[in-house]
Design a protein around this motif. Structure first.
Motif, PDB file in Angstrom:
ATOM      1  N   CYS A 170       5.915 -34.299  82.535  1.00 32.20           N
ATOM      2  CA  CYS A 170       6.655 -33.166  81.982  1.00 32.20           C
ATOM      3  C   CYS A 170       6.127 -32.796  80.595  1.00 32.20           C
ATOM      4  O   CYS A 170       5.979 -33.685  79.737  1.00 32.20           O
ATOM      5  CB  CYS A 170       8.132 -33.483  81.873  1.00 32.20           C
ATOM      6  SG  CYS A 170       8.912 -33.949  83.436  1.00 32.20           S
ATOM      7  N   PRO A 171       5.869 -31.504  80.355  1.00 24.61           N
ATOM      8  CA  PRO A 171       5.607 -31.063  78.984  1.00 24.61           C
ATOM      9  C   PRO A 171       6.800 -31.361  78.092  1.00 24.61           C
ATOM     10  O   PRO A 171       7.927 -31.555  78.558  1.00 24.61           O
ATOM     11  CB  PRO A 171       5.395 -29.544  79.138  1.00 24.61           C
ATOM     12  CG  PRO A 171       5.046 -29.338  80.571  1.00 24.61           C
ATOM     13  CD  PRO A 171       5.794 -30.404  81.324  1.00 24.61           C
TER      14      PRO A 171
ATOM     15  N   SER B 251       9.185 -29.791  75.666  1.00 29.36           N
ATOM     16  CA  SER B 251       9.632 -28.473  75.217  1.00 29.36           C
ATOM     17  C   SER B 251      10.105 -28.535  73.764  1.00 29.36           C
ATOM     18  O   SER B 251      10.714 -29.528  73.353  1.00 29.36           O
ATOM     19  CB  SER B 251      10.771 -27.984  76.103  1.00 29.36           C
ATOM     20  OG  SER B 251      10.363 -27.906  77.445  1.00 29.36           O
TER      21      SER B 251
ATOM     22  N   SER C 217       8.133 -28.746  84.046  1.00 26.98           N
ATOM     23  CA  SER C 217       8.828 -28.526  82.779  1.00 26.98           C
ATOM     24  C   SER C 217      10.308 -28.864  82.916  1.00 26.98           C
ATOM     25  O   SER C 217      10.912 -28.687  83.977  1.00 26.98           O
ATOM     26  CB  SER C 217       8.676 -27.073  82.327  1.00 26.98           C
ATOM     27  OG  SER C 217       9.423 -26.828  81.149  1.00 26.98           O
TER      28      SER C 217
ATOM     29  N   ALA D  49      12.573 -27.771  80.268  1.00 26.74           N
ATOM     30  CA  ALA D  49      13.129 -27.067  79.108  1.00 26.74           C
ATOM     31  C   ALA D  49      14.646 -26.944  79.245  1.00 26.74           C
ATOM     32  O   ALA D  49      15.185 -26.896  80.350  1.00 26.74           O
ATOM     33  CB  ALA D  49      12.504 -25.680  78.996  1.00 26.74           C
TER      34      ALA D  49
ATOM     35  N   SER E  31      14.734 -24.531  74.253  1.00 23.99           N
ATOM     36  CA  SER E  31      14.215 -23.187  74.500  1.00 23.99           C
ATOM     37  C   SER E  31      15.324 -22.185  74.204  1.00 23.99           C
ATOM     38  O   SER E  31      16.450 -22.563  73.854  1.00 23.99           O
ATOM     39  CB  SER E  31      13.728 -23.036  75.951  1.00 23.99           C
ATOM     40  OG  SER E  31      14.806 -23.146  76.857  1.00 23.99           O
TER      41      SER E  31
ATOM     42  N   THR F  58       9.077 -19.723  78.217  1.00 25.81           N
ATOM     43  CA  THR F  58       8.718 -21.039  77.678  1.00 25.81           C
ATOM     44  C   THR F  58       8.286 -21.979  78.799  1.00 25.81           C
ATOM     45  O   THR F  58       7.247 -22.652  78.717  1.00 25.81           O
ATOM     46  CB  THR F  58       9.916 -21.654  76.929  1.00 25.81           C
ATOM     47  OG1 THR F  58      10.272 -20.818  75.833  1.00 25.81           O
ATOM     48  CG2 THR F  58       9.591 -23.049  76.416  1.00 25.81           C
ATOM     49  N   HIS F  59       9.092 -22.036  79.842  1.00 24.25           N
ATOM     50  CA  HIS F  59       8.774 -22.870  81.006  1.00 24.25           C
ATOM     51  C   HIS F  59       7.415 -22.501  81.580  1.00 24.25           C
ATOM     52  O   HIS F  59       6.572 -23.380  81.830  1.00 24.25           O
ATOM     53  CB  HIS F  59       9.874 -22.673  82.059  1.00 24.25           C
ATOM     54  CG  HIS F  59       9.583 -23.349  83.368  1.00 24.25           C
ATOM     55  ND1 HIS F  59       8.737 -22.811  84.312  1.00 24.25           N
ATOM     56  CD2 HIS F  59      10.020 -24.518  83.887  1.00 24.25           C
ATOM     57  CE1 HIS F  59       8.658 -23.630  85.347  1.00 24.25           C
ATOM     58  NE2 HIS F  59       9.432 -24.655  85.119  1.00 24.25           N
TER      59      HIS F  59
ATOM     60  N   GLU G 146       4.434 -23.597  79.395  1.00 28.57           N
ATOM     61  CA  GLU G 146       4.183 -25.037  79.418  1.00 28.57           C
ATOM     62  C   GLU G 146       3.492 -25.461  80.711  1.00 28.57           C
ATOM     63  O   GLU G 146       2.503 -26.211  80.686  1.00 28.57           O
ATOM     64  CB  GLU G 146       5.507 -25.789  79.259  1.00 28.57           C
ATOM     65  CG  GLU G 146       6.146 -25.617  77.894  1.00 28.57           C
ATOM     66  CD  GLU G 146       7.558 -26.153  77.804  1.00 28.57           C
ATOM     67  OE1 GLU G 146       8.112 -26.154  76.688  1.00 28.57           O
ATOM     68  OE2 GLU G 146       8.111 -26.576  78.849  1.00 28.57           O
ATOM     69  N   VAL G 147       4.010 -24.978  81.836  1.00 26.10           N
ATOM     70  CA  VAL G 147       3.429 -25.361  83.128  1.00 26.10           C
ATOM     71  C   VAL G 147       2.005 -24.829  83.264  1.00 26.10           C
ATOM     72  O   VAL G 147       1.090 -25.559  83.673  1.00 26.10           O
ATOM     73  CB  VAL G 147       4.323 -24.871  84.283  1.00 26.10           C
ATOM     74  CG1 VAL G 147       3.629 -25.084  85.622  1.00 26.10           C
ATOM     75  CG2 VAL G 147       5.659 -25.607  84.267  1.00 26.10           C
TER      76      VAL G 147
ATOM     77  N   SER H 178       9.660 -27.672  88.194  1.00 25.03           N
ATOM     78  CA  SER H 178      10.756 -27.343  87.295  1.00 25.03           C
ATOM     79  C   SER H 178      11.966 -28.243  87.506  1.00 25.03           C
ATOM     80  O   SER H 178      12.412 -28.474  88.627  1.00 25.03           O
ATOM     81  CB  SER H 178      11.206 -25.890  87.503  1.00 25.03           C
ATOM     82  OG  SER H 178      12.372 -25.606  86.750  1.00 25.03           O
TER      83      SER H 178
ATOM     84  N   THR I 289      13.994 -27.389  84.760  1.00 21.46           N
ATOM     85  CA  THR I 289      14.522 -26.625  83.626  1.00 21.46           C
ATOM     86  C   THR I 289      15.951 -26.194  83.907  1.00 21.46           C
ATOM     87  O   THR I 289      16.282 -25.759  85.006  1.00 21.46           O
ATOM     88  CB  THR I 289      13.618 -25.412  83.352  1.00 21.46           C
ATOM     89  OG1 THR I 289      12.341 -25.882  82.902  1.00 21.46           O
ATOM     90  CG2 THR I 289      14.201 -24.491  82.294  1.00 21.46           C
TER      91      THR I 289
END
Length: 321
Positions: free
Chosen positions: A207-208, A210, A236, A238, A244, A254-255, A258-259, A279, A281
């Protein structure tokens, strides 16, 4: 009864894409890995070593989207549960999404006890999941918390617990330093290195961080997964109103940034390596201080993510409600 829930219009998907391209150039993405920043710099990105910020131009992102396979196969170690991962929405594969650290034991009517999860819980869940026709692949919902202080061996022992009791494909909460051991496990189970290479049943998931950061571990997966032919799930997590924007449309940008940044790094290292657009998120619950995976907002975001994955022709993994 089956149906389709399309929360975004074509114009709204194009808006998310255009705003994402803008964000990836300004302010860009923080890349917390020196070698990964070099990959981006060699590809023509503007890199600020002091802030670790990388500005990724449109042509690199769209080239990475183009080189990511529209479909691929996730293999099972006995061939019985192989999955088609597709980007057009024609196939849905359900899994046991994770990863948590607690189990709840039922003690009787309205009586429950929460405790730390264990390796035995992973084995038990894997064994039950193996028999569930409505679950096509496995992601460990819990961790072996008795191994929390043992660092490296925790991940490999968790994988051993899973594959000892389930032959289905595995969405793995991966540790990059463990990839050689994951590959060795595949070799042992197949009894053949070529099969382990050609039929991976583990997908590396990371996962990034956020907002708009790819940390060292994620970058390590992107840089080295191709050495073992492991697919990557870029997922992600987020939180709208926390990591976010409070607005769901902006959270989707934002999501998406990142992805796509993670997928771009992966494709710059090895064009054509299978990736998923992932996701979990959701929104942030300001009252309880939690990120509810089960809120209406998560369902809306997951529906939007599914559409964006089809827009990009990249297979999706999304959290359910």
């Amino acid at each position: 009864m089956k149906g389709r829930y399309e929360i975004l219009s074509r114009a709204e998907m194009e808006w998310i894409h255009e705003e994402t391209m803008r964000v990836l150039m300004n302010p860009g993405i923080r890349i917390q890995h020196k070698d990964a920043r070099k990959v981006f710099k060699d590809a023509g990105c503007e890199v600020d070593e002091k802030t670790e910020t990388v500005k990724i131009p449109r042509n690199l992102v769209e080239g990475a989207i183009e080189s990511t396979p529209e479909k691929f196969k996730m293999y099972s170690r006995n061939g019985e549960f192989d999955l088609d991962m597709v980007s057009d929405g024609s196939v849905v594969n359900y899994n046991t999404f994770g990863v948590g650290s607690k189990m709840v034991d039922y003690l009787g009517p309205n009586r429950f006890k929460a405790r730390n999860s264990t390796l035995k819980d992973i084995r038990d869940i894997a064994q039950v999941t193996e028999a569930c026709d409505n679950v096509q692949w496995f992601c460990s919902p819990v961790s072996g918390m008795e191994l929390a202080s043992t660092d490296l061996c925790r991940s490999t022992r968790e994988v051993d617990a899973i594959i000892s009791y389930s032959s289905k494909p595995v969405m793995l909460d991966a540790r990059p330093e463990c990839m050689p051991y994951y590959f060795d496990m595949q070799k042992v189970l197949y009894g053949d290195e070529n099969e382990a290479w050609n039929k991976p049943f583990l997908i590396m998931t990371m996962c990034p961080s956020s907002p708009l950061q790819l940390d060292w571990s994620l970058c390590e997966l992107c840089l080295h997964s191709h050495e073992y032919n492991f697919p990557i799930s870029m997922l992600s997590m987020a939180m709208s109103a926390a990591s976010s924007s409070i607005y769901l449309a902006s959270t989707m940008v934002t999501h998406n940034a990142e992805v796509l940044a993670g997928i771009t790094l992966t494709q710059l290292v090895k064009r054509g390596l299978p990736c998923t657009y992932g996701s979990s998120t959701t929104c942030f619950d300001l009252y309880s201080g939690t990120a509810p995976v089960g809120s209406p907002e998560l369902g809306m975001i997951s529906a939007a993510v599914a559409q964006m994955s089809q827009f990009y022709k990249i297979p999706a993994i999304v959290a359910g409600t």
